[in-house]
Design a protein around this motif. Sequence first.
Motif, mmCIF file in Angstrom:
data_model
loop_
_atom_site.group_PDB
_atom_site.id
_atom_site.type_symbol
_atom_site.label_atom_id
_atom_site.label_comp_id
_atom_site.label_asym_id
_atom_site.label_seq_id
_atom_site.Cartn_x
_atom_site.Cartn_y
_atom_site.Cartn_z
ATOM 1 N N LEU A 162 0.823 -1.212 0.000
ATOM 2 C CA LEU A 162 0.000 0.000 0.000
ATOM 3 C C LEU A 162 0.858 1.263 0.000
ATOM 4 O O LEU A 162 0.439 2.305 -0.506
ATOM 5 N N ASP A 163 2.055 1.158 0.559
ATOM 6 C CA ASP A 163 2.965 2.306 0.559
ATOM 7 C C ASP A 163 3.303 2.731 -0.867
ATOM 8 O O ASP A 163 3.457 3.928 -1.151
ATOM 9 N N ALA A 164 3.386 1.761 -1.766
ATOM 10 C CA ALA A 164 3.676 2.092 -3.167
ATOM 11 C C ALA A 164 2.522 2.853 -3.806
ATOM 12 O O ALA A 164 2.729 3.689 -4.695
ATOM 13 N N GLN A 165 1.300 2.604 -3.350
ATOM 14 C CA GLN A 165 0.126 3.297 -3.884
ATOM 15 C C GLN A 165 -0.085 4.658 -3.223
ATOM 16 O O GLN A 165 -0.567 5.593 -3.858
ATOM 17 N N TYR A 166 0.270 4.748 -1.945
ATOM 18 C CA TYR A 166 0.026 5.977 -1.172
ATOM 19 C C TYR A 166 1.313 6.386 -0.450
ATOM 20 O O TYR A 166 1.388 6.371 0.787
ATOM 21 N N PRO A 167 2.355 6.756 -1.190
ATOM 22 C CA PRO A 167 3.659 7.015 -0.570
ATOM 23 C C PRO A 167 3.666 8.196 0.387
ATOM 24 O O PRO A 167 4.551 8.291 1.245
ATOM 25 N N GLN A 168 2.691 9.105 0.249
ATOM 26 C CA GLN A 168 2.696 10.289 1.101
ATOM 27 C C GLN A 168 2.511 9.972 2.588
ATOM 28 O O GLN A 168 2.838 10.789 3.443
ATOM 29 N N TYR A 169 1.996 8.786 2.908
ATOM 30 C CA TYR A 169 1.728 8.450 4.308
ATOM 31 C C TYR A 169 2.850 7.630 4.967
ATOM 32 O O TYR A 169 2.746 7.305 6.145
ATOM 33 N N ALA A 170 3.881 7.261 4.207
ATOM 34 C CA ALA A 170 5.031 6.498 4.737
ATOM 35 C C ALA A 170 4.599 5.207 5.417
ATOM 36 O O ALA A 170 5.077 4.845 6.496
ATOM 37 N N LEU A 171 3.706 4.468 4.766
ATOM 38 C CA LEU A 171 3.116 3.276 5.376
ATOM 39 C C LEU A 171 4.117 2.137 5.551
ATOM 40 O O LEU A 171 3.965 1.316 6.461
ATOM 41 N N ALA A 172 5.122 2.067 4.700
ATOM 42 C CA ALA A 172 6.138 1.033 4.868
ATOM 43 C C ALA A 172 6.889 1.218 6.179
ATOM 44 O O ALA A 172 7.354 0.252 6.782
ATOM 45 N N LYS A 173 6.964 2.464 6.623
ATOM 46 C CA LYS A 173 7.669 2.780 7.858
ATOM 47 C C LYS A 173 6.753 2.668 9.078
ATOM 48 O O LYS A 173 7.106 2.039 10.076
ATOM 49 N N ASN A 174 5.563 3.264 9.001
ATOM 50 C CA ASN A 174 4.709 3.304 10.200
ATOM 51 C C ASN A 174 3.657 2.207 10.249
ATOM 52 O O ASN A 174 2.974 2.059 11.252
ATOM 53 N N LYS A 175 3.518 1.439 9.153
ATOM 54 C CA LYS A 175 2.551 0.333 9.062
ATOM 55 C C LYS A 175 1.122 0.771 9.351
ATOM 56 O O LYS A 175 0.279 -0.024 9.760
ATOM 57 N N GLY A 176 0.851 2.057 9.151
ATOM 58 C CA GLY A 176 -0.502 2.567 9.342
ATOM 59 C C GLY A 176 -0.792 3.107 10.722
ATOM 60 O O GLY A 176 -1.878 3.647 10.965
ATOM 61 N N TYR A 177 0.157 2.970 11.648
ATOM 62 C CA TYR A 177 -0.065 3.476 13.007
ATOM 63 C C TYR A 177 -0.020 5.001 13.027
ATOM 64 O O TYR A 177 0.532 5.634 12.125
ATOM 65 N N GLY A 178 -0.606 5.569 14.053
ATOM 66 C CA GLY A 178 -0.776 7.011 14.130
ATOM 67 C C GLY A 178 0.447 7.749 14.621
ATOM 68 O O GLY A 178 0.384 8.450 15.648
ATOM 69 N N THR A 179 1.536 7.630 13.900
ATOM 70 C CA THR A 179 2.736 8.381 14.237
ATOM 71 C C THR A 179 2.518 9.862 13.917
ATOM 72 O O THR A 179 1.603 10.230 13.170
ATOM 73 N N ALA A 180 3.375 10.711 14.468
ATOM 74 C CA ALA A 180 3.276 12.147 14.185
ATOM 75 C C ALA A 180 3.390 12.408 12.684
ATOM 76 O O ALA A 180 2.676 13.258 12.129
ATOM 77 N N GLU A 181 4.280 11.682 12.014
ATOM 78 C CA GLU A 181 4.472 11.838 10.574
ATOM 79 C C GLU A 181 3.204 11.451 9.804
ATOM 80 O O GLU A 181 2.796 12.136 8.866
ATOM 81 N N HIS A 182 2.593 10.361 10.227
ATOM 82 C CA HIS A 182 1.373 9.891 9.558
ATOM 83 C C HIS A 182 0.221 10.884 9.757
ATOM 84 O O HIS A 182 -0.503 11.224 8.814
ATOM 85 N N ILE A 183 0.062 11.370 10.967
ATOM 86 C CA ILE A 183 -1.016 12.329 11.256
ATOM 87 C C ILE A 183 -0.794 13.636 10.485
ATOM 88 O O ILE A 183 -1.742 14.229 9.954
#
Length: 208
Positions: A162-183
């Motif tokens: 999913l990170d490849a589809q939505y790179p702006q959220y850094a999902l490969a790094k945060n795995k979808g968790y609510g990190t400051a970067e993700h929020i």
Amino acid sequence: MKKDWEARREEISRMDREIWQSGLAFAGIDEAGRGPLCGPVAAACVVMPPEPLLLYVDDSKKLTEKRREALYDQIMETAVYARVALASPEDIDRMNILQATKWAMAEAAKDAPCGLFLVDAVSSLDVRGEVRGIVHGDAQCYSIAAASILAKVTRDRIMRELDAQYPQYALAKNKGYGTAEHIAALRAYGPSPIHRRSFIGHFVDTGC
């Protein structure tokens, strides 16, 4: 180090060995991804044989990604039964996270050749057989720990895709968790189709 893991294997398999010795066939069930803001929740059900007892099996959160990936292959090769089921973000928003998790667990277990299910922290499931909920089961039961590894690896692989589809959220790094970067990305770009609307109302306007 290996001796420490051998001792840990004896400790974490104690509950399993007692049930194997009783002659009951049983499965371990666990999930990954109840807390993240996006992506599915994954649930795994495994029926492990008493031999061989795999080394390094433990609560997936205590293992490195490299070790989890190696164990995933070993568990899949060794298990009598192994299945992972997913509840989508839409399922989670519709049912709520607890019910979606229970649904995925029951789906993963539906063809398991046993009548006893040991489940991490969940005491009631729609399955054919007895359910025993075990608090911190992924750290106390070999079969539940094996399930936790399958669920975690499966979900992490999905989040990397999913990170490849939505790179702006850094999902490969945060795995979808609510990190400051993700929020921060949520506030900058808004939610994607894989975000759980019921989880992100504190951060962005979901239109609900």
